[in-house]
Design an enzyme around this catalytic site. Structure first.
Site, PDB file in Angstrom:
ATOM      1  N   THR A  28       0.852  -1.187   0.000  1.00 40.80           N
ATOM      2  CA  THR A  28       0.000   0.000   0.000  1.00 40.80           C
ATOM      3  C   THR A  28       0.887   1.236   0.000  1.00 40.80           C
ATOM      4  O   THR A  28       1.777   1.359   0.840  1.00 40.80           O
ATOM      5  CB  THR A  28      -0.902  -0.029   1.246  1.00 40.80           C
ATOM      6  OG1 THR A  28      -1.798  -1.128   1.103  1.00 40.80           O
ATOM      7  CG2 THR A  28      -1.682   1.263   1.418  1.00 40.80           C
ATOM      8  N   ALA A  59      -2.681  -3.495  -2.145  1.00 37.95           N
ATOM      9  CA  ALA A  59      -4.037  -3.926  -1.861  1.00 37.95           C
ATOM     10  C   ALA A  59      -5.026  -2.943  -2.484  1.00 37.95           C
ATOM     11  O   ALA A  59      -4.884  -1.728  -2.350  1.00 37.95           O
ATOM     12  CB  ALA A  59      -4.249  -4.018  -0.354  1.00 37.95           C
ATOM     13  N   ALA A 177      -4.960 -12.311   4.146  1.00 36.46           N
ATOM     14  CA  ALA A 177      -3.944 -12.213   5.203  1.00 36.46           C
ATOM     15  C   ALA A 177      -4.161 -10.991   6.082  1.00 36.46           C
ATOM     16  O   ALA A 177      -5.096 -10.214   5.910  1.00 36.46           O
ATOM     17  CB  ALA A 177      -2.550 -12.148   4.556  1.00 36.46           C
ATOM     18  N   TYR A 180      -7.416  -8.753   7.812  1.00 38.80           N
ATOM     19  CA  TYR A 180      -8.546  -8.132   7.100  1.00 38.80           C
ATOM     20  C   TYR A 180      -9.742  -9.095   7.070  1.00 38.80           C
ATOM     21  O   TYR A 180      -9.736 -10.108   7.776  1.00 38.80           O
ATOM     22  CB  TYR A 180      -8.089  -7.683   5.705  1.00 38.80           C
ATOM     23  CG  TYR A 180      -7.017  -6.612   5.817  1.00 38.80           C
ATOM     24  CD1 TYR A 180      -7.332  -5.356   6.333  1.00 38.80           C
ATOM     25  CD2 TYR A 180      -5.692  -6.879   5.496  1.00 38.80           C
ATOM     26  CE1 TYR A 180      -6.354  -4.382   6.497  1.00 38.80           C
ATOM     27  CE2 TYR A 180      -4.704  -5.910   5.655  1.00 38.80           C
ATOM     28  CZ  TYR A 180      -5.048  -4.652   6.160  1.00 38.80           C
ATOM     29  OH  TYR A 180      -4.081  -3.695   6.331  1.00 38.80           O
ATOM     30  N   ARG A 227      -3.227 -14.877  -0.680  1.00 37.32           N
ATOM     31  CA  ARG A 227      -2.255 -14.552   0.376  1.00 37.32           C
ATOM     32  C   ARG A 227      -2.863 -14.835   1.746  1.00 37.32           C
ATOM     33  O   ARG A 227      -3.997 -14.420   2.030  1.00 37.32           O
ATOM     34  CB  ARG A 227      -1.852 -13.074   0.298  1.00 37.32           C
ATOM     35  CG  ARG A 227      -0.694 -12.770   1.250  1.00 37.32           C
ATOM     36  CD  ARG A 227      -0.149 -11.365   1.098  1.00 37.32           C
ATOM     37  NE  ARG A 227       1.309 -11.389   1.202  1.00 37.32           N
ATOM     38  CZ  ARG A 227       2.056 -10.398   1.692  1.00 37.32           C
ATOM     39  NH1 ARG A 227       1.488  -9.288   2.111  1.00 37.32           N
ATOM     40  NH2 ARG A 227       3.360 -10.504   1.761  1.00 37.32           N
ATOM     41  N   ARG A 267       7.975 -13.829  12.336  1.00 36.69           N
ATOM     42  CA  ARG A 267       9.047 -14.621  12.970  1.00 36.69           C
ATOM     43  C   ARG A 267       9.547 -13.910  14.210  1.00 36.69           C
ATOM     44  O   ARG A 267       9.408 -12.691  14.334  1.00 36.69           O
ATOM     45  CB  ARG A 267      10.187 -14.947  12.006  1.00 36.69           C
ATOM     46  CG  ARG A 267      10.537 -13.909  10.994  1.00 36.69           C
ATOM     47  CD  ARG A 267      11.485 -14.441   9.928  1.00 36.69           C
ATOM     48  NE  ARG A 267      10.815 -14.939   8.743  1.00 36.69           N
ATOM     49  CZ  ARG A 267      10.711 -16.220   8.416  1.00 36.69           C
ATOM     50  NH1 ARG A 267      11.236 -17.140   9.173  1.00 36.69           N
ATOM     51  NH2 ARG A 267      10.090 -16.565   7.316  1.00 36.69           N
TER      52      ARG A 267
HETATM   53  C1  FNR Z   1       2.801  -3.715   3.525  1.00 31.53           C
HETATM   54  N1  FNR Z   1       2.282  -5.020   3.465  1.00 31.53           N
HETATM   55  C2  FNR Z   1       1.146  -5.266   2.728  1.00 31.53           C
HETATM   56  N2  FNR Z   1       0.652  -6.531   2.626  1.00 31.53           N
HETATM   57  C3  FNR Z   1      -0.399  -6.809   1.823  1.00 31.53           C
HETATM   58  O1  FNR Z   1      -0.801  -7.978   1.728  1.00 31.53           O
HETATM   59  N3  FNR Z   1      -1.001  -5.801   1.116  1.00 31.53           N
HETATM   60  C4  FNR Z   1      -0.595  -4.514   1.188  1.00 31.53           C
HETATM   61  O2  FNR Z   1      -1.153  -3.637   0.516  1.00 31.53           O
HETATM   62  C5  FNR Z   1       0.500  -4.214   2.048  1.00 31.53           C
HETATM   63  N4  FNR Z   1       0.951  -2.935   2.200  1.00 31.53           N
HETATM   64  C6  FNR Z   1       2.111  -2.667   2.874  1.00 31.53           C
HETATM   65  C7  FNR Z   1       2.649  -1.380   2.875  1.00 31.53           C
HETATM   66  C8  FNR Z   1       3.851  -1.134   3.493  1.00 31.53           C
HETATM   67  C9  FNR Z   1       4.445   0.252   3.441  1.00 31.53           C
HETATM   68  C10 FNR Z   1       4.544  -2.181   4.153  1.00 31.53           C
HETATM   69  C11 FNR Z   1       5.899  -1.935   4.811  1.00 31.53           C
HETATM   70  C12 FNR Z   1       4.016  -3.447   4.176  1.00 31.53           C
HETATM   71  C13 FNR Z   1       3.083  -6.140   3.961  1.00 31.53           C
HETATM   72  C14 FNR Z   1       4.157  -6.504   2.923  1.00 31.53           C
HETATM   73  O3  FNR Z   1       3.571  -7.080   1.775  1.00 31.53           O
HETATM   74  C15 FNR Z   1       5.166  -7.514   3.501  1.00 31.53           C
HETATM   75  O4  FNR Z   1       4.469  -8.616   3.989  1.00 31.53           O
HETATM   76  C16 FNR Z   1       6.014  -6.897   4.628  1.00 31.53           C
HETATM   77  O5  FNR Z   1       6.607  -5.683   4.208  1.00 31.53           O
HETATM   78  C17 FNR Z   1       7.123  -7.873   5.061  1.00 31.53           C
HETATM   79  O6  FNR Z   1       7.970  -8.161   3.960  1.00 31.53           O
HETATM   80  P1  FNR Z   1       9.442  -7.498   3.874  1.00 31.53           P
HETATM   81  O7  FNR Z   1       9.271  -6.017   3.799  1.00 31.53           O
HETATM   82  O8  FNR Z   1      10.148  -7.914   5.139  1.00 31.53           O
HETATM   83  O9  FNR Z   1      10.066  -8.082   2.634  1.00 31.53           O
END
Ligand code: FNR
Length: 362
Positions: A28, A59, A177, A180, A227, A267
């Protein structure tokens, strides 16, 4: 540096052909309009990242009821579909593939954004604060979704899936996931229903499978991904005994033949929603033999080792893709990574969005 070769073998995920196993996680970024219409700078942003094996979009709301995030995009009306078209085209022109992540936020919307009380599995209130146009506000108590409302919800998913195809996406990912709506039904910490959608594992998973089947009916199983975040606490959504729940879900998904299953795992000591609840990927992998994408705090080395060990087929990177449009080539060459700037994750401009530098070739 670990050998990253395992990440550069192509992967067939249903009908999606990934040239490498480095996936851009859904992120997002709040660069759409207040009416949830995508903007042209999103085409630049996604095209910059087209070397990913697969881009999963941020999303994207299936309906006004389901989208409470300021400036996030939707896929329920014609203006949104038209505005997505140049974005998917830009990704394709740059050689990439992109699926739309379909989102209903359930209880974690705020009525000041959606215009109505949040809905969920049960009458619960999420902890913490909602992001709204007026700043952070406490979450409101949700009302339980009526059984008679579920056909309309499924129709919203079908319509958004049809719109995604019309907008040029290569497929869709259902967002089940992160606490939501679908997750609020799945896990027993938020689902206290006594009807066909609550109680037993089969009942709590009913909405998920109705959504999956509705979307598959429009897009085809081989272009539909899902997801899940099976372990840990996501926005107050948690399960007392996640292993049998997600083993059941994986077993039932196996029968459908999805393009892929994508897990965000918590984790211990992680930097994104850490948890001591054991990751469930090894259990899920036993029951689901389709393409499995894992995510959460991966470095290039750990990603390569995980794929080489056969524990996953691909790894999704979130924050590293925000800060490194050329993440794939940096992993290939071992170039150092730019650090992401959290203060621009959800800001509205180009800063921290399309201006991260690519590595200068040595
Ligand atoms: C997210 N994440 C996320 N997950 C998802 O399913 N839909 C989304 O729109 C978002 N938006 C989002 C925005 C921002 C700014 C962050 C930091 C995270 C979670 C993301 O997909 C992911 O699971 C996490 O960032 C962990 O992965 P990394 O960053 O450790 O590789």
């Amino acid at each position: 540096m670990t050998d990253s070769a395992s990440l550069f073998a192509p992967l067939a995920a249903g009908a999606l052909s990934l040239p490498n196993r480095i996936v851009m996680a859904p992120l997002t970024r709040a660069r759409s309009t207040r009416d949830h219409v995508p903007t042209p700078r999103m085409a630049t942003y996604y095209a910059q990242r087209a070397s990913a094996g697969l881009i999963i979009s941020e999303a994207t709301g299936i309906s006004p009821q389901g989208l409470g995030w300021p400036y996030a995009p939707g896929l329920w009306n014609a203006a949104q579909v038209e505005a997505w078209k140049p974005i998917t085209a830009a990704v394709h022109e740059a050689g990439g593939r992109i699926v739309a992540q379909l989102w209903h936020m359930g209880r974690v919307v705020h009525s000041s954004v959606t215009g109505e009380q949040p809905v969920s599995s049960s009458a619960t209130t999420a902890p913490d604060h909602a992001h709204t146009y007026e700043g952070n506000q406490p979450y409101e108590q949700a009302r339980p979704l009526g059984v008679e409302e579920i056909p309309g919800l499924l129709e919203d998913y079908r319509k958004a899936a049809r719109n995604a195809l019309e907008a040029g996406f290569d497929g869709v990912e259902i967002h089940g996931a992160n606490g939501y709506l679908i997750d609020q039904f799945l896990r027993d910490g938020t689902n206290a229903r006594t009807d066909d959608y609550g109680g037993s594992i089969e009942n709590r998973a009913r909405l998920l499978f109705e959504v999956v089947n509705a979307v598959v009916g429009v897009v085809g199983a081989d272009r539909t991904g899902l997801r899940l975040s099976p372990n840990g606490d996501a926005q107050g959504v948690i399960d007392s005994n996640p292993e049998p729940l997600f083993a059941y879900v994986a077993t039932e998904l196996e029968k459908i033949g999805l393009a892929y299953l994508h897990l965000r795992e918590s984790r211990p000591g992680g930097t994104f929603r850490p948890s001591d609840q054991a990751p469930l990927a090894p259990v899920i992998r036993k029951h689901f033999t389709g393409a499995l994408i894992l995510n959460g705090d991966y470095t290039a080395d750990r990603a390569a080792a995980t794929v080489a060990a056969g524990e996953a087929d691909a790894i999704a990177f979130g924050r590293p893709f925000i800060a490194n449009p050329d993440l794939v080539s940096r992993i290939r060459t071992g170039a150092p990574l730019n650090a992401p700037n959290p203060s621009t994750f959800y800001s509205q401009g180009d800063e921290g969005y399309t201006d991260y530098p690519v590595a200068v070739p040595a």
